[in-house]
Scaffold this active site. Structure first.
Site, PDB file in Angstrom:
ATOM      1  N   ASN A  89      -2.948   2.996  -5.326  1.00 53.57           N
ATOM      2  CA  ASN A  89      -4.168   2.451  -5.913  1.00 53.57           C
ATOM      3  C   ASN A  89      -3.899   1.409  -6.991  1.00 53.57           C
ATOM      4  OD1 ASN A  89      -7.072   2.540  -7.051  1.00 53.57           O
ATOM      5  ND2 ASN A  89      -5.838   3.288  -8.758  1.00 53.57           N
ATOM      6  N   TYR A 145      -4.795 -12.206  -5.549  1.00 50.38           N
ATOM      7  CA  TYR A 145      -5.385 -10.889  -5.300  1.00 50.38           C
ATOM      8  C   TYR A 145      -5.713 -10.738  -3.814  1.00 50.38           C
ATOM      9  CZ  TYR A 145      -8.803  -7.053  -5.709  1.00 50.38           C
ATOM     10  OH  TYR A 145      -9.494  -5.877  -5.572  1.00 50.38           O
ATOM     11  N   LYS A 149      -4.196  -7.977  -1.134  1.00 50.90           N
ATOM     12  CA  LYS A 149      -5.067  -7.042  -0.427  1.00 50.90           C
ATOM     13  C   LYS A 149      -5.054  -7.280   1.079  1.00 50.90           C
ATOM     14  CE  LYS A 149      -6.398  -4.790  -4.058  1.00 50.90           C
ATOM     15  NZ  LYS A 149      -5.930  -3.401  -4.272  1.00 50.90           N
TER      16      LYS A 149
END
Length: 221
Positions: A89, A145, A149
């Site tokens: 996470n 980012y 992802k």
């Protein structure tokens, strides 16, 4: 109401588990009777989270980007208990222009090899990645980012095929905007930005951390 999910006698490691989505996931895993180990960089936050989560939660101060010592940490944990569940996470929301990123900021590493190797020997386990809607929709000013992802989504697909025959399930959650302190500090600094996000969300609102926690508990069960 009778619990439909039971993780009794399972041990879960949650990276970035002291705050936000990670804390919510740890909380729901504990509610499903798992034992939970949270990892993070800030001991004061980890200690505070562990006190809130209760006696079945412990913690290690560790930066998951410190890959030189990752195997050492996993070996230390597995000396006392096998890791049945790994929730990857930990992450940051670094919003800046594409041309301003440094090489170090683009070097994102997902440290799962040591955990997966032990799961493979036991022919059992669950790995859950937290990806993002950014890996599906193009969004401005978050190229690094989005790169990370999107890579997580591809890695999830690949690992699920390679590790599935050994009884290891690999999944990812791909949430849209979840209301967290991190989101408030980075994306909601102006009323205009808040309105922009709400207008492109069908329900005109944000997911809650608990929503992600419950989804994670289901996928880990």
């Amino acid at each position: 109401m009778k619990k439909e999910i039971s993780l009794k006698e399972k041990t879960a490691v949650v990276t970035g588990g002291a705050t936000g989505i990670g804390f919510a996931i740890a909380s729901e895993l504990l509610d499903a009777d798992a034992n939970v180990i949270i990892l993070g960089r800030r001991e004061e936050k980890l200690k505070e989270a562990a006190n809130k989560l209760g006696e079945r939660c412990s913690y290690y101060v560790f930066d998951v980007t410190d890959t030189a010592h990752y195997n050492e940490l996993i070996s230390k944990i597995e000396e006392t208990t096998p890791i049945d569940i790994l929730v990857n996470n930990a992450g940051i929301n670094n919003k800046k222009d594409y041309f301003e990123f440094t090489e170090e900021e683009l070097d994102t590493i997902i440290a799962t090899q040591a955990v997966a190797a032990n799961m493979k020997k036991r022919k059992s386990g669950c790995i859950l990645f937290i990806s993002s809607l950014a890996s599906i929709l193009g969004m401005h000013d978050i190229q690094a980012y989005t790169l990370c992802k999107s890579g997580i989504k591809g890695l999830t697909r690949s690992l699920s095929r390679d590790l599935g025959p050994y009884g290891i399930r690999v999944n990812s959650l791909n949430p849209g905007f979840v209301y967290t302190n991190m989101l408030a500090k980075t994306n909601l600094k102006t009323p205009e930005r808040l309105e922009e996000i709400q207008n492109r969300t069908p329900l005109r609102g944000f997911a809650k951390e608990k929503d992600l926690g419950m989804a994670a508990a289901f996928l880990c069960s």
